[in-house]
Every structure is written in structure tokens, then in C-alpha cells.
Design a protein around this motif. Structure first.
Motif, PDB file in Angstrom:
ATOM      1  N   LYS A 121       0.885  -1.352  -0.054  1.00  0.00           N
ATOM      2  CA  LYS A 121      -0.049   0.012  -0.080  1.00  0.00           C
ATOM      3  C   LYS A 121       0.990   1.070   0.147  1.00  0.00           C
ATOM      4  CE  LYS A 121      -4.037   0.050   2.157  1.00  0.00           C
ATOM      5  NZ  LYS A 121      -4.850   0.176   3.591  1.00  0.00           N
ATOM      6  N   ASN A 122       0.664   1.938  -1.014  1.00  0.00           N
ATOM      7  CA  ASN A 122       1.635   3.146  -1.306  1.00  0.00           C
ATOM      8  C   ASN A 122       3.131   2.978  -1.041  1.00  0.00           C
ATOM      9  OD1 ASN A 122      -0.564   4.893  -1.525  1.00  0.00           O
ATOM     10  ND2 ASN A 122      -0.721   5.099   0.576  1.00  0.00           N
ATOM     11  N   GLY A 123       3.522   1.581  -1.784  1.00  0.00           N
ATOM     12  CA  GLY A 123       4.726   1.096  -1.783  1.00  0.00           C
ATOM     13  C   GLY A 123       5.310   0.644  -0.660  1.00  0.00           C
ATOM     14  N   VAL A 124       4.579   0.423   0.610  1.00  0.00           N
ATOM     15  CA  VAL A 124       4.925  -0.312   1.742  1.00  0.00           C
ATOM     16  C   VAL A 124       3.955  -1.478   1.939  1.00  0.00           C
ATOM     17  CG1 VAL A 124       5.085   0.220   4.310  1.00  0.00           C
ATOM     18  CG2 VAL A 124       5.498   2.073   2.799  1.00  0.00           C
ATOM     19  N   ARG A 125       4.712  -2.594   2.410  1.00  0.00           N
ATOM     20  CA  ARG A 125       4.134  -3.944   2.731  1.00  0.00           C
ATOM     21  C   ARG A 125       2.941  -3.792   3.636  1.00  0.00           C
ATOM     22  NH1 ARG A 125       9.463  -6.000   1.767  1.00  0.00           N
ATOM     23  NH2 ARG A 125       9.425  -7.699   0.128  1.00  0.00           N
ATOM     24  N   THR A 160       8.859  17.973  -0.511  1.00  0.00           N
ATOM     25  CA  THR A 160       7.305  17.993  -0.294  1.00  0.00           C
ATOM     26  C   THR A 160       7.383  16.693   0.739  1.00  0.00           C
ATOM     27  OG1 THR A 160       6.844  16.226  -1.922  1.00  0.00           O
ATOM     28  CG2 THR A 160       6.221  18.681  -2.280  1.00  0.00           C
ATOM     29  N   LEU A 161       6.348  16.725   1.777  1.00  0.00           N
ATOM     30  CA  LEU A 161       6.327  15.696   2.810  1.00  0.00           C
ATOM     31  C   LEU A 161       4.752  15.256   2.770  1.00  0.00           C
ATOM     32  CD1 LEU A 161       7.237  13.840   5.106  1.00  0.00           C
ATOM     33  CD2 LEU A 161       6.647  15.783   6.677  1.00  0.00           C
ATOM     34  N   ILE A 162       4.724  13.832   2.528  1.00  0.00           N
ATOM     35  CA  ILE A 162       3.209  13.544   2.516  1.00  0.00           C
ATOM     36  C   ILE A 162       3.210  12.288   3.979  1.00  0.00           C
ATOM     37  CG2 ILE A 162       1.266  12.203   1.449  1.00  0.00           C
ATOM     38  CD1 ILE A 162       2.468  12.901  -1.120  1.00  0.00           C
ATOM     39  N   LEU A 163       2.285  12.677   4.809  1.00  0.00           N
ATOM     40  CA  LEU A 163       2.142  11.835   5.933  1.00  0.00           C
ATOM     41  C   LEU A 163       0.662  11.155   5.718  1.00  0.00           C
ATOM     42  CD1 LEU A 163       2.867  14.249   8.721  1.00  0.00           C
ATOM     43  CD2 LEU A 163       4.460  12.926   7.747  1.00  0.00           C
ATOM     44  N   GLU A 164       0.502  10.051   5.531  1.00  0.00           N
ATOM     45  CA  GLU A 164      -0.392   9.244   5.240  1.00  0.00           C
ATOM     46  C   GLU A 164      -0.728   8.223   6.407  1.00  0.00           C
ATOM     47  OE1 GLU A 164      -0.804   8.579   0.732  1.00  0.00           O
ATOM     48  OE2 GLU A 164       1.213   8.431   1.415  1.00  0.00           O
ATOM     49  N   THR A 198       2.572   6.269   7.329  1.00  0.00           N
ATOM     50  CA  THR A 198       3.828   6.341   6.181  1.00  0.00           C
ATOM     51  C   THR A 198       4.112   7.768   5.967  1.00  0.00           C
ATOM     52  OG1 THR A 198       2.777   4.330   4.829  1.00  0.00           O
ATOM     53  CG2 THR A 198       4.226   5.704   3.785  1.00  0.00           C
ATOM     54  N   ALA A 199       5.349   7.841   6.223  1.00  0.00           N
ATOM     55  CA  ALA A 199       5.826   9.575   5.712  1.00  0.00           C
ATOM     56  C   ALA A 199       6.649   9.407   4.647  1.00  0.00           C
ATOM     57  CB  ALA A 199       6.608  10.013   7.100  1.00  0.00           C
ATOM     58  N   THR A 200       6.483  10.058   3.543  1.00  0.00           N
ATOM     59  CA  THR A 200       7.411  10.078   2.286  1.00  0.00           C
ATOM     60  C   THR A 200       7.868  11.533   2.007  1.00  0.00           C
ATOM     61  OG1 THR A 200       5.782   8.495   1.363  1.00  0.00           O
ATOM     62  CG2 THR A 200       7.078   9.715  -0.201  1.00  0.00           C
ATOM     63  N   LEU A 201       8.976  11.758   1.879  1.00  0.00           N
ATOM     64  CA  LEU A 201       9.826  12.873   1.892  1.00  0.00           C
ATOM     65  C   LEU A 201      10.298  12.805   0.198  1.00  0.00           C
ATOM     66  CD1 LEU A 201      10.801  15.725   3.071  1.00  0.00           C
ATOM     67  CD2 LEU A 201      13.040  14.299   3.772  1.00  0.00           C
ATOM     68  N   THR A 202      10.004  13.871  -0.415  1.00  0.00           N
ATOM     69  CA  THR A 202      10.510  13.917  -1.653  1.00  0.00           C
ATOM     70  C   THR A 202      10.970  15.001  -1.993  1.00  0.00           C
ATOM     71  OG1 THR A 202       8.650  12.554  -2.640  1.00  0.00           O
ATOM     72  CG2 THR A 202      10.033  13.447  -4.184  1.00  0.00           C
ATOM     73  N   SER A 203      12.411  14.948  -2.628  1.00  0.00           N
ATOM     74  CA  SER A 203      13.129  16.340  -2.958  1.00  0.00           C
ATOM     75  C   SER A 203      13.848  16.240  -4.232  1.00  0.00           C
ATOM     76  CB  SER A 203      14.517  16.640  -1.842  1.00  0.00           C
ATOM     77  OG  SER A 203      14.873  17.759  -2.236  1.00  0.00           O
ATOM     78  N   ARG A 204      13.636  17.145  -4.921  1.00  0.00           N
ATOM     79  CA  ARG A 204      14.363  17.391  -6.279  1.00  0.00           C
ATOM     80  C   ARG A 204      15.560  18.246  -6.199  1.00  0.00           C
ATOM     81  NH1 ARG A 204      12.690  16.516 -11.296  1.00  0.00           N
ATOM     82  NH2 ARG A 204      10.770  16.331 -10.844  1.00  0.00           N
ATOM     83  N   PHE A 240       5.265   2.454   9.200  1.00  0.00           N
ATOM     84  CA  PHE A 240       5.056   1.548  10.716  1.00  0.00           C
ATOM     85  C   PHE A 240       3.421   0.873  10.281  1.00  0.00           C
ATOM     86  CE2 PHE A 240       2.690   1.094  14.398  1.00  0.00           C
ATOM     87  CZ  PHE A 240       3.259   0.172  15.272  1.00  0.00           C
ATOM     88  N   GLN A 241       3.422  -0.387  10.946  1.00  0.00           N
ATOM     89  CA  GLN A 241       1.874  -1.032  10.745  1.00  0.00           C
ATOM     90  C   GLN A 241       1.972  -1.915  11.799  1.00  0.00           C
ATOM     91  OE1 GLN A 241       0.626  -4.582   8.333  1.00  0.00           O
ATOM     92  NE2 GLN A 241       0.557  -3.033   6.995  1.00  0.00           N
TER      93      GLN A 241
END
Length: 845
Positions: free
Chosen positions: A191-195, A309-313, A357-363, A376-377
Motif C-alpha cells: 500500500k503506497n509502496g509499503v508492505r 514535499t512531505l506526505i503523511l498518510e 507512512t511518511a514520504t519525503l521527496t526532494s528534487r 509503520f504498521q
């Protein structure tokens, strides 16, 4: 009419849904009298970026930085198109639009800027390239399709992907999927790239899309099964305010309210949120089976800088349902029924799953990007159930004439033991904490005449699992055909689950790490080479503690078994892509994956992992200017060092040589081969029509075995699947004043060919050390036979109608009322659902 789009937009390093370098366009739309116009479609041509004007005629559209054509369209007005530029991290105003009334009787204008199947980047593939450039088969199913088909469970979405199927629905509490002859366990489901733990049915209402990467993904994720991986992408935050509320009702008491709301936080252009969720309550076509669940999916997007950007899901799922192991079987003969329920009173399966899930993306610059993911699950499950119905009697009372196996019910079964079954109570409690850290660096670089698209990454994850089992105890005896019969109760029977006492507590702490590198080299405009390798390391320690019986003098908890495993493996990948024209690619690839083993060899050394060699060739086409994508793939997967029981002689400590009867002693000498063909076809909207179709053939068999017959098929895998979905939007042909303008209609069909359950026929029984001359008359008297599961065709039809912000969809499923089963061995024989309906009403704001 449809606004034509140009699929060729300035290429970006990341997918269209990536918020890196995002900017905004703002403006206002009015009519010739200067009055604001609400509900006007404002979209960027050739992309999925779009929005609608609000009550005051204003709009705010978020998109990645770049140059576009802005299309403004509405029913009854002339469509306008102007060039615009989006600047990362900034709001750019555009000149006001004045709509001119069209003299023609226009139908609803729909901007179809979606990418084709082969233009979409699959995020689960990590490498930021279109699937047309990948030497591997990949399929995505978008939210619009999931909503059209009113997908309730993942099994409903399988009609859009060739070769993806349900292997079993053990206990009715989960849907186990598979492809290419191999099951998707929790290692293969993301789910969103995380098992995530697939011991519970995931919630489909939160999905933005479903991604399937077929074949080997070991280079990206390490220990995954050979058939492929499934990634569920949930809905993301948006800066445009909006949302919807809806209610779904259906057969068997289904009641499901749904909500979805999103927008910027306050007036911020740096923080956006989304919150969606649902409550579901239902009975079943199965007697005494019911379920309820609660699901919430919050997410927040932070624009930390124009390039970062930072996405917290997160999501929370509580799922309670009645465990149901189906209609039962006697001596590998299915007891045909759709409604027969055989579990005990009070049986329940309660699951709670929480993830974040926390996803930090930087160009870093125009060519390089770094992405860090932390996940974490928490998974908790308690199951209270009776035993699986696999030991139902097929004999007669003592003194009666001897009879052979009875596939049908005798006329005088009440005087026999036929159908008698002793039920027990069992109880388990499982809790699991899962942690993940992942870092990926992607970018482009040129060396001489070669252009490289590079992925360098590392990941580490850990499972902390605790499993508590209770000692099963006798409960009662019933006759499965006549529950009113009174049978003698078993001795030492218990009356409730609370009377069971604890048996074992198992602690496992699986730790994994991997390092990987991939390079997609563009040798020329027509030739690309993909090469990469991963190194994986895995530790699997476990400790089993056993509780003393209640009557024992020593009540202490003792360690009774300790296991320590340490495995590592290399997973290489090599693929070649040839593109004779820009819209067609031919590819060939090789990949290697691995699977850890249990047990030891004859010298007492732990078995190394088994390896799988995978070969794939195919062709991908975007036809008619990208309106139609048609892909064909052929593959072969070979596990040439399959772990199988060692049947040779062993020598004990006293020097005595005997035949091995210990099934924990194994050898890497078996072989399983999977081979097949898959076809996937998807269209964009064409004059109101859209369709998805596909076909798959698979043969997975033992090609070398010392126990099973060579070329005997593995269980649960259908030889053939086929799918076809066709939808029509009447708005493309009828005028603005027509009642049919908001009407859509569609049909979906899904064919599942014959497959097998039961147990593969054995030539040799390692438990007795004797060959099976006749599987039905083996020395132990315990026959091993396969059950043939009949093929079936599901045929569904649906209607939808939209007026302004309201919409209604109605669906009739399994119109032909087909009957077949999903099975696990012969002890979880679960019928598919009969003819049923559902209806969804929603309001968009």
C-alpha cells in the motif's frame, strides 16, 4: 463531444501525481453578461490535472511546473484554449475568461487527458519511466474504472488485469490472490509502496489506483514471490477544496456510507489534506455469516520548499466478521450448497490494522531526485472458530455392509455415520509490528552516447510478531445434512471458547535489508538496455514457548523450540527494449528471485534459499494516437532447486542406516515450472466508449519431483482467465437538453478456467517410507486426491446517471447466477456469491 488531447507533454522525471515542484494557476470565468459561471471544467491538456470553477466563477488548479495548454469548457459554451506556464512554488494568475454561447446543441464536454496504459509510470516500479520503456509487463487500474464498476473488494477489480486471480478465500476473512502460478502473500502486497499484512481484506473505497507489476520484483523488494507484486495507491491530498458523500446499499443487507473531503488547510498554499472513510455492515448469502467494518484514511501534504514535499498518510481499519470455512467436503467430494454454514455458534474473526507512512521527496536539480520513506504498521487479530470441515464421516455404523466412498448422500443416511462430524473449538491471537525505512535516488546522466536513467536504493524492514495459540478442545457432534439430529457428544467437551487454555506463544523477529542499483541505458532512440542487481540479507529468529497444562505441577512457561536462520542472496535483472516506432516496443528480459527455505539437509546444515529464473518476452503497442494500448507477454519461470523431502538413507548416531522418515530433512533437487501468455488491452474514451479486455494462459507444474507425478499441475491456479469490460457515456451523443446526457451504461464479464484444489497425488509417502502404488489405496489409508473446481463466467451490468452534483449507480452482478468455489485444500470450500445487486448514491461538493 470530447476535447481531443495530445498525449505528448513535456516529460517529467516523476509521475503526474508527484507534488514535487508544484505550482498553481488561478483565474475567473464569467459569461457574456459578466456573471460568474459555476462548474466550468478547467484542465491542462494532455494531463490528468483539472478542476472546476466555484460559485463565484473562480478556480485554482494545482500542477507540476511546466508549459501547458489550458482548456476551459462547459456545456453550451464554446471551448477555449490558451497556453500557460506553471512555476514551482508560485501562484500564477491567468487572464479572465468570458464564455461565449455555442449556437450548436452541445453535449457535455469531457476533457480526457488521462495517459494511456503504456504512458503511465508505475510507482511500485520505483524507476521513473513509462511502462513502454520497461522490459516487464505492468498494468494500472485507475479510480474512474474502480468507481464505474462499483468495486467493493479487490476481487471485484481483478476483471481489469489478465492473469491475476483469487487462489482461495480461507475462512472467508481474506482474499488470497495469485498470478503466474504463485500466491501473493503479505510480502507481495503493498500500500503506497509499503508492505501491508493481507490477512484482512483491504478497503477499496480509498483507492486512487491499483498497480500490478507482473513477474519478478525481487531486485526492488527482495523476498517476494515470483508471480508479481500488487500496489494499492490511496487518494492523495489536493489543494482544490472539494469532496463527496455517498451511500451504497445492496443484497444481503449491505449498508455502506462513504465520505471524502479534501482541500488546502485554511488559505495556505503550502499545506493540503484529505480525509476519507466508510462504515460497512452486511449479512451474507451464507447462513449465519455477517460482517462490519470501520475505515478512516487521513493524509496531509506539506510543500516544505518549492523542491521538497512531505506526505503523511495513515489509515485505520477495524474488521469484524464471522469465520466461514465453507460447505465442506467428504473424501474430496464437495457437498454442493451455497448456504450451508458449518461453523460453531459464537465464532468470530476480529482484526484491527493501523498504518502510517511518511514520504519525503526532494528534487536536487532538474535531473536528480531523492525519496525517503518511513512506514509503520500494527496488526492485531483474534480468531475464535471451530475446526475446518475436512474430517466429515463417509462410513456406516459398525455391522453394516462395507461400502466404498460415497460421492452422493445415501437414501437412508440417518441410520449411518455419513455426514457425521465432530466439531472442536480453537482460538488464536496474533499481533504484529512492522517497520520500514527506504531511500531511493533516481536521476538521469549521460556518458558518451549513452543516456542513463538510474535508480540507487537501500531498504530495511522488520517484523515483530507474537502469536498465541490455545489448545483445541472437543465441542459437539453434528450431522452436516440434518442439524436436528442428536448425536452423542465427545468426551471432555467444552462449552465455550473461554474454557480453552493457552498452549504456545511464538515470538518471531524477522529482519531484512537490501541494496540495489538499476540503470536504464538508452543506447539509441530505438534501443534501451536495463541492467541491475540487488543484494538481500534476512534474519528469521523465532522462539516458541509452551504453557504447562492446567493440571501440571509446574505452571512455568518454558522455551521448547528456538530457530535461527540467516540468509542472503543476489537478484540480478537484465532486459532489452527495442522500439521500431515511438508507440511500439518489443522486449526480452531475465530476472532472478529467491525464496528462503525451512528445514535442513542430510548433513544437518540449514537449507539455502531456492532461486527462480524468470524469462519474459513481449510487445507493447499504443495504437490510434494513444487511444488504444495492446500488450502481449509470454513468460517462463523455473525453480530448479525446489526444496523437497529427502528420501534417501540416513545414518543415526549409532551408525545404523535407515530410510529417512523425517520430513524436516530436505534436499534442493525438485523443480517447478510456470509458463504462459498474457494479453492486456485498454482504451481511452472514444466517442463515449471505453473498454478493457484481456486473456491469460498459465501452466504451473512439478517438472521434477520425488513425491509428485511429473507435469502434475499445482493447485489453485486457473489454466485460463479472460476479462472484458465495455462502458458507454451517452453524453457524447445527446444534446444538452436530453435526459440521456448524464447516463452511462456498462457490462463486465470475467471467465475463470478450471483449477484444482485438494491435495496433489503422491507417488511416495515420506511419513511411512513406502511408495503409493495406488493413491486411493495407499498404505496409510489416507488418500491424496485433487478436486477439480469448475470453470465459470461472471457477467455484470451497470447503469449510472449524473445530474449536476448528484449521481446514482446501479449494478447487477453474476447475472447468470453461476456456482463455483474458491478452495483451500479440501477444508475451506467457499462458494462464490450468487446473483446480487448494489446501488450507490453520491453528492459531490
Amino acid at each position: 463531444m470530447s476535447v481531443a488531447t495530445n498525449p505528448t507533454v513535456a516529460s517529467a522525471l516523476v509521475g503526474a501525481d508527484d507534488p514535487v515542484r508544484r505550482g498553481w494557476l488561478t483565474g475567473k470565468v464569467s459569461d457574456a453578461a459578466g456573471k460568474p459561471v459555476e462548474g466550468v471544467t478547467v484542465a491542462l491538456k494532455g494531463t490528468s490535472f483539472g478542476t472546476s470553477t466555484t460559485a463565484d466563477g473562480s478556480f485554482r488548479l494545482s500542477a507540476q511546473a511546466g508549459a501547458y495548454q489550458l482548456v476551459v469548457s462547459s456545456i453550451g459554451y464554446i471551448t477555449q484554449e490558451v497556453p500557460v506556464a506553471v512555476t514551482g512554488g508560485e501562484s500564477t494568475p491567468v487572464p479572465a475568461f468570458t464564455l461565449a454561447v455555442s449556437n450548436q446543441n452541445l453535449s457535455e464536454v469531457t476533457v480526457t487527458g488521462a495517459k494511456s496504459l503504456n504512458q503511465r509510470a508505475v510507482t511500485v516500479g520505483k524507476l521513473p519511466v513509462a511502462t513502454l520503456d520497461l522490459p516487464q509487463s505492468a498494468v494500472t487500474v485507475e479510480r474512474e474504472v474502480l468507481e464505474q464498476q462499483q468495486v467493493l473488494r479487490l476481487s471485484d477489480a481483478l476483471v481489469n488485469v489478465s492473469g491475476l486471480y483469487v487462489t482461495s478465500t480461507t475462512g472467508g476473512t481474506q482474499e488470497e490472490l495469485g498470478s503466474r502460478g504463485f500466491a501473493y502473500g503479505s510480502n507481495n502486497t503493498f500500500k503506497n509502496g509499503v508492505r501491508f499484512n493481507n490477512g484482512v481484506m483491504p478497503e477499496a473505497s480509498s483507492l486512487e489506483r491499483m498497480e500490478v507489476l507482473k513477474g519478478s520484483a525481487a531486485i526492488l523488494y527482495g523476498n517476494v514471490a515470483a508471480g508479481g507484486v500488487l500496489n494499492l495507491v490511496t487518494k492523495k491530498p489536493q489543494f482544490e477544496k472539494g469532496g463527496s458523500v455517498g451511500l451504497r446499499v445492496g443484497s444481503f443487507g449491505l449498508w455502506k456510507p462513504i465520505f471524502d473531503v479534501y482541500g488546502g488547510v485554511g488559505k495556505s498554499e503550502k499545506v493540503a489534506f484529505r480525509l476519507n472513510g466508510t462504515y460497512e455492515n452486511a449479512n451474507s448469502f451464507r447462513d449465519q455469516v455477517e460482517s462490519n467494518r470501520v475505515y478512516v484514511n487521513p493524509s496531509v501534504l506539506f510543500e516544505l520548499t518549492p523542491k521538497t514535499t512531505l506526505i503523511l498518510e495513515g489509515d485505520y481499519l477495524r474488521d469484524n466478521r464471522t469465520p466461514d470455512f465453507g460447505v465442506g467436503a467428504i473424501d474430496y467430494n464437495v457437498l454442493e450448497s451455497r448456504t450451508r454454514f458449518l461453523n460453531v455458534p459464537g465464532a468470530k474473526n476480529a482484526t484491527t490494522q493501523t498504518s502510517s507512512t511518511a514520504t519525503l521527496t526532494s528534487r536536487l536539480n532538474d535531473k536528480w531526485q531523492i525519496r525517503a520513506v518511513g512506514g509503520f504498521q500494527r496488526y492485531d487479530n483474534e480468531q475464535r472458530t471451530g475446526n475446518r470441515p475436512s474430517t466429515i464421516r463417509n462410513g456406516v455404523i459398525p455391522g453394516s455392509p462395507a461400502t466404498a466412498t460415497r460421492p452422493a448422500i445415501p437414501e437412508r443416511y440417518k441410520e449411518s455415520l455419513y455426514g457425521n462430524w465432530a466439531r472442536t473449538l480453537s482460538r488464536t491471537e496474533t499481533s504484529e509490528n512492522y517497520y520500514l525505512a527506504q531511500l531511493d535516488l533516481t536521476g538521469k546522466v549521460r556518458t558518451g552516447f549513452l543516456e542513463h536513467t538510474v535508480l540507487v536504493g537501500a531498504d530495511a524492514d522488520q517484523y515483530n510478531t507474537q502469536a498465541l495459540t490455545f489448545t483445541a478442545q472437543p465441542y459437539d457432534s453434528i450431522n452436516v445434512f440434518d442439524r436436528s439430529r442428536v448425536l452423542a457428544q465427545p468426551t471432555n467437551s467444552v462449552s465455550s471458547f473461554d474454557a480453552l487454555y493457552r498452549n504456545t506463544r511464538t515470538f518471531t523477529n524477522t529482519r531484512r535489508a537490501g541494496f540495489y542499483v538499476q540503470d536504464l541505458m538508452s543506447i539509441s532512440e530505438k534501443v534501451k538496455l536495463l541492467a541491475g542487481v540487488r543484494w538481500s540479507y534476512q534474519e528469521t529468529p523465532s522462539d516458541v514457548y509452551t504453557y504447562a497444562a492446567p493440571t501440571a505441577a509446574d505452571q512455568s512457561l518454558k522455551v521448547t523450540q528456538q530457530n535461527r536462520r540467516f540468509d542472503n542472496a543476489f537478484s540480478p535483472r537484465l532486459g532489452l527494449v527495442y522500439q521500431p516506432i515511438k508507440t511500439t516496443s518489443l522486449f526480452a528480459s531475465y530476472a532472478n528471485s529467491f525464496q528462503p527455505n525451512t528445514g535442513q539437509d542430510v548433513t544437518g546444515v540449514a537449507l539455502p534459499p531456492s532461486t527462480f529464473d524468470q524469462y519474459e518476452v513481449g510487445i507493447k503497442n499504443d495504437l490510434f494516437h494513444g487511444l488504444l494500448s495492446a500488450n502481449v507477454t509470454a513468460y517462463q519461470i523455473v525453480n530448479s532447486n525446489l526444496a523437497q523431502t529427502y528420501l534417501g538413507p540416513i545414518t543415526d548416531a549409532n551408525g545404523k542406516t535407515t530410510d529417512n522418515l523425517n520430513t524436516n530433512i530436505k534436499e534442493l533437487a525438485g523443480e517447478v515450472t510456470s509458463k504462459g501468455v498474457e494479453v492486456d488491452v485498454q482504451s481511452k474514451p472514444m466517442m463515449g466508449w471505453t473498454f478493457i479486455t484481456g486473456y491469460s494462459y498459465n501452466h504451473t507444474a512439478y517438472t521434477k519431483s520425488n513425491i509428485y507425478e511429473n507435469n502434475s499441475r499445482l493447485r489453485y491456479n486457473p489454466a485460463h482467465t479472460a476479462n472484458f469490460s465495455l462502458y458507454y457515456n451517452f453524453g457524447s451523443s445527446f444534446g444538452d437538453n436530453s435526459f440521456l446526457r448524464g447516463l452511462t451504461a456498462g457490462v463486465t464479464s470475467y471467465y475463470v478456467g478450471d483449477k484444482l484444489a485438494g491435495r496433489n497425488t503422491r507417488l511416495y509417502d515420506p511419513a511411512t517410507g513406502k511408495p503409493f502404488v495406488d493413491a486411493s489405496k495407499n498404505p496409510s489409508g489416507d488418500a491424496f486426491r485433487l478436486i477439480s473446481i469448475p470453470d465459470y463466467v461472471l457477467f455484470d451490468a451497470s447503469l449510472g446517471y449524473t445530474y449536476d452534483r448528484f449521481s446514482v449507480r446501479v449494478k447487477l452482478a453474476n447475472i447468470l447466477d453461476e456456482l463455483s468455489y474458491n478452495m483451500h485444500d479440501d477444508n475451506s470450500v467457499n462458494p462464490i456469491a450468487p446473483r446480487n445487486f448494489s446501488a450507490t448514491a453520491s453528492y459531490r461538493f
